[in-house]
Motif scaffolding. Sequence first.
Motif, mmCIF file in Angstrom:
data_model
loop_
_atom_site.group_PDB
_atom_site.id
_atom_site.type_symbol
_atom_site.label_atom_id
_atom_site.label_comp_id
_atom_site.label_asym_id
_atom_site.label_seq_id
_atom_site.Cartn_x
_atom_site.Cartn_y
_atom_site.Cartn_z
ATOM 1 N N PRO A 117 0.819 -1.216 0.000
ATOM 2 C CA PRO A 117 0.000 0.000 0.000
ATOM 3 C C PRO A 117 0.848 1.259 0.000
ATOM 4 O O PRO A 117 1.843 1.349 0.725
ATOM 5 N N ARG A 118 0.465 2.210 -0.796
ATOM 6 C CA ARG A 118 1.215 3.460 -0.884
ATOM 7 C C ARG A 118 1.264 4.180 0.471
ATOM 8 O O ARG A 118 2.261 4.822 0.809
ATOM 9 N N ALA A 119 0.205 4.026 1.257
ATOM 10 C CA ALA A 119 0.130 4.726 2.543
ATOM 11 C C ALA A 119 1.264 4.334 3.475
ATOM 12 O O ALA A 119 1.813 5.182 4.190
ATOM 13 N N VAL A 120 1.649 3.040 3.484
ATOM 14 C CA VAL A 120 2.689 2.589 4.420
ATOM 15 C C VAL A 120 4.084 2.977 3.925
ATOM 16 O O VAL A 120 5.062 2.792 4.646
ATOM 17 N N VAL A 121 4.150 3.520 2.722
ATOM 18 C CA VAL A 121 5.436 3.966 2.167
ATOM 19 C C VAL A 121 5.553 5.481 2.220
ATOM 20 O O VAL A 121 6.569 6.034 2.653
ATOM 21 N N ASP A 122 4.487 6.175 1.811
ATOM 22 C CA ASP A 122 4.568 7.622 1.615
ATOM 23 C C ASP A 122 4.047 8.461 2.771
ATOM 24 O O ASP A 122 4.287 9.675 2.801
ATOM 25 N N LEU A 123 3.324 7.865 3.694
ATOM 26 C CA LEU A 123 2.744 8.646 4.790
ATOM 27 C C LEU A 123 3.472 8.355 6.101
ATOM 28 O O LEU A 123 3.542 7.197 6.530
ATOM 29 N N PRO A 124 3.999 9.385 6.768
ATOM 30 C CA PRO A 124 4.717 9.166 8.032
ATOM 31 C C PRO A 124 3.869 8.464 9.078
ATOM 32 O O PRO A 124 4.395 7.734 9.927
ATOM 33 N N GLU A 125 2.548 8.669 9.038
ATOM 34 C CA GLU A 125 1.670 8.059 10.032
ATOM 35 C C GLU A 125 1.668 6.537 9.958
ATOM 36 O O GLU A 125 1.315 5.865 10.948
ATOM 37 N N PHE A 126 2.048 5.958 8.816
ATOM 38 C CA PHE A 126 1.997 4.500 8.644
ATOM 39 C C PHE A 126 3.359 3.894 8.301
ATOM 40 O O PHE A 126 3.470 2.675 8.143
ATOM 41 N N PRO A 165 3.495 4.881 -8.121
ATOM 42 C CA PRO A 165 2.405 4.049 -7.595
ATOM 43 C C PRO A 165 1.345 3.761 -8.643
ATOM 44 O O PRO A 165 1.179 4.502 -9.623
ATOM 45 N N GLU A 166 0.600 2.676 -8.414
ATOM 46 C CA GLU A 166 -0.504 2.298 -9.295
ATOM 47 C C GLU A 166 -1.733 3.157 -8.986
ATOM 48 O O GLU A 166 -1.783 3.874 -7.983
ATOM 49 N N SER A 167 -2.724 3.070 -9.857
ATOM 50 C CA SER A 167 -3.942 3.869 -9.669
ATOM 51 C C SER A 167 -4.720 3.465 -8.426
ATOM 52 O O SER A 167 -5.517 4.242 -7.900
ATOM 53 N N ASP A 168 -4.510 2.234 -7.929
ATOM 54 C CA ASP A 168 -5.218 1.778 -6.731
ATOM 55 C C ASP A 168 -4.412 2.043 -5.456
ATOM 56 O O ASP A 168 -4.641 1.407 -4.426
ATOM 57 N N TRP A 169 -3.472 2.980 -5.528
ATOM 58 C CA TRP A 169 -2.678 3.417 -4.377
ATOM 59 C C TRP A 169 -1.814 2.286 -3.829
ATOM 60 O O TRP A 169 -1.733 2.064 -2.621
ATOM 61 N N THR A 170 -1.145 1.571 -4.709
ATOM 62 C CA THR A 170 -0.197 0.539 -4.290
ATOM 63 C C THR A 170 1.098 0.701 -5.082
ATOM 64 O O THR A 170 1.112 1.286 -6.173
ATOM 65 N N TYR A 171 2.181 0.183 -4.513
ATOM 66 C CA TYR A 171 3.441 0.032 -5.218
ATOM 67 C C TYR A 171 3.644 -1.455 -5.502
ATOM 68 O O TYR A 171 3.372 -2.299 -4.640
ATOM 69 N N GLN A 172 4.108 -1.767 -6.693
ATOM 70 C CA GLN A 172 4.481 -3.140 -7.026
ATOM 71 C C GLN A 172 5.988 -3.264 -6.842
ATOM 72 O O GLN A 172 6.770 -2.818 -7.677
#
Length: 455
Positions: A117-126, A165-172
Motif C-alpha cells: 500500500p502506498r500509505a505505508v510507504v509515503d505517509l509518516p503516520e503509517f 504508484p498504481e492507480s489503486d494506491w499501491t506500489y508493485q
Amino acid sequence: MIHLAATPKQMSFDFERLPTGAIVLSTDDINQAVAFSSQIPHKSRQWQIYLTTLAVLGFEHWLEARDYFIPIHRENYSIFQPAIANLLSSVCHLQIGQFKLCLIAIGSLADAEVSLPRAVVDLPEFAANFYVLIEVLEEQEYVIIRPFLSYQQLREKLTKANLVPESDWTYQIPLTWFEHDPDRLLLYLRCLEPDAIPLPAIKPQERIQTLSTMQDELANLLPQLQTSQQEIWQVLNWEQGVAILTNPDLLNWVDNAQRNIPVAEEQHQNSNYHLSDLIQLVTKPAVNVGRWLWDELDELAQQLSWRLLPQMMPAMRLRSPIEEFEIIASQLQQQGIEIPSSARGAYQDLLLAGIQLRLYAVTWNLLSKPDPNSWTLLLILGSPFSEDLPQTLKLRVSDKTGILVQQEANPEQGVSYLFTRVVGSWDDKFLVSVSLMDGVELTLPPFESNLGQNV
C-alpha cells in the motif's frame, strides 16, 4: 502431522514434513483471524484481512520462539482498528521493541513482485522501520517468515528505480529488493539503534491545514463511500485520500458509513450533516469554556464577542440579558434542570438571515456519579426581544461520534427558546449549528473544556 495406516502384517508411518522455518498456527489463531476478518464491511477485503491476521499471529510466534525478551506491543496493531484495516491490506503500527514493523501477507513467492500500500510507504503516520513479507499457507495452517526490507532501503530503491504508484494506491515492489535472511531481521531488532533507520516526522498542523482547504470537496465526495462496494481510491484522488487516511475521526466516519448504510432519506441527510460537522470539529479552533470557570475568556471567545455572565446566584435581579437568562434558568429549574452555583456562562448575539438571536452557553464540571470527572454544556437559543422563535429555526449539536441533538422550534407551542444539555469527557468537543432553512446556517467554532481537570 502424522498419518497412521495399519495392516495385519505391518504398521507404516507416513510423515508430512513441514518446510524449514514453518510456524504452525493453532486453532485459536484461526478463530482470531476469522473474527477479525468478519469485522470488515468490504467483502472483497475479508480474505486478505484473514491472511494478514494469520501472518501477524505467526510472526509473533516466530519472534517469541527466538527471543522471548523482545517486547511486543500489540495495542496499536492496525488489525485491531477496523477503520484502518478496512482500507490497508498490510498490517502497520506493529511496535516490536523500539522498532515499527509493517507485515505483508503473501500467498507464495512465485510472483516476482509484491503489492505494498502506498500509505505505508509515503505517509509518516503509517511508515515502518522494517517491511516484512510473511508467506501464509492457510490450508496447511502454517506461515513462513520471508524477506524483509528497511525503510531507508525502500526509499532509496524507489528513488533509483523511479517507481510510481498504481492507480489503486499501491506500489508493485520487486522481490529482489528484499533481504532474504529473516535471521538478520532478528539481529537488527536486538542490536540496532532506532535512529539508525529514521522515519519521517508527522506534522499534525499541516494535516489540519490541508484538510481545511478541501473540506467542501470532501463533504461532497465522501457520501459516495456509503456503500461497501466503493473503494476509497475509486472516489478520491491521492491528496484527498491522504486527508482521510491521516485523520482517525474521518477514517471512523468512512468505516461507520459503510457498516450502517442509510436506508431512508432522513438518515442519509443526517449522515451528510454529521460529516460536515465532523470536518469542522477536526479543523476549527475551539472555544475553551473551561476558562469560563476561572472568569476568563480565551482569545477566540473574545474575537467572537462572547460575554461572560456573572456567577450564578438565584436571588439576583440584574439588567438584561442577565435578567433574561435568570428567567430562563428559573423555567429550566421547573423542568428539573438545575444549574449549580459553580457554573459559569457566556452569551453571544447572532444575526441569521436578518433575524436577531441570542445564544447562551453555560458550563460546569461533573465530579460525582453518574458522570465523574466530566463536564457539561448547557445551550439556550432564543431571541433578545423575548419573541417567539421563527418557525424554521433549528439547533443542532454534534460531536465526533454523530449528531447528538437536533431541535426545531414549534410555533404552536409558543416556545421563546430552544435548549439542550450535553455531557463530555475532557477530550470531547461539541459543534453547534443554528439554521433557519436549507442553505441558511451558522456554525460556531467547537466548544471544549481542556482546563476542566484543573478546576
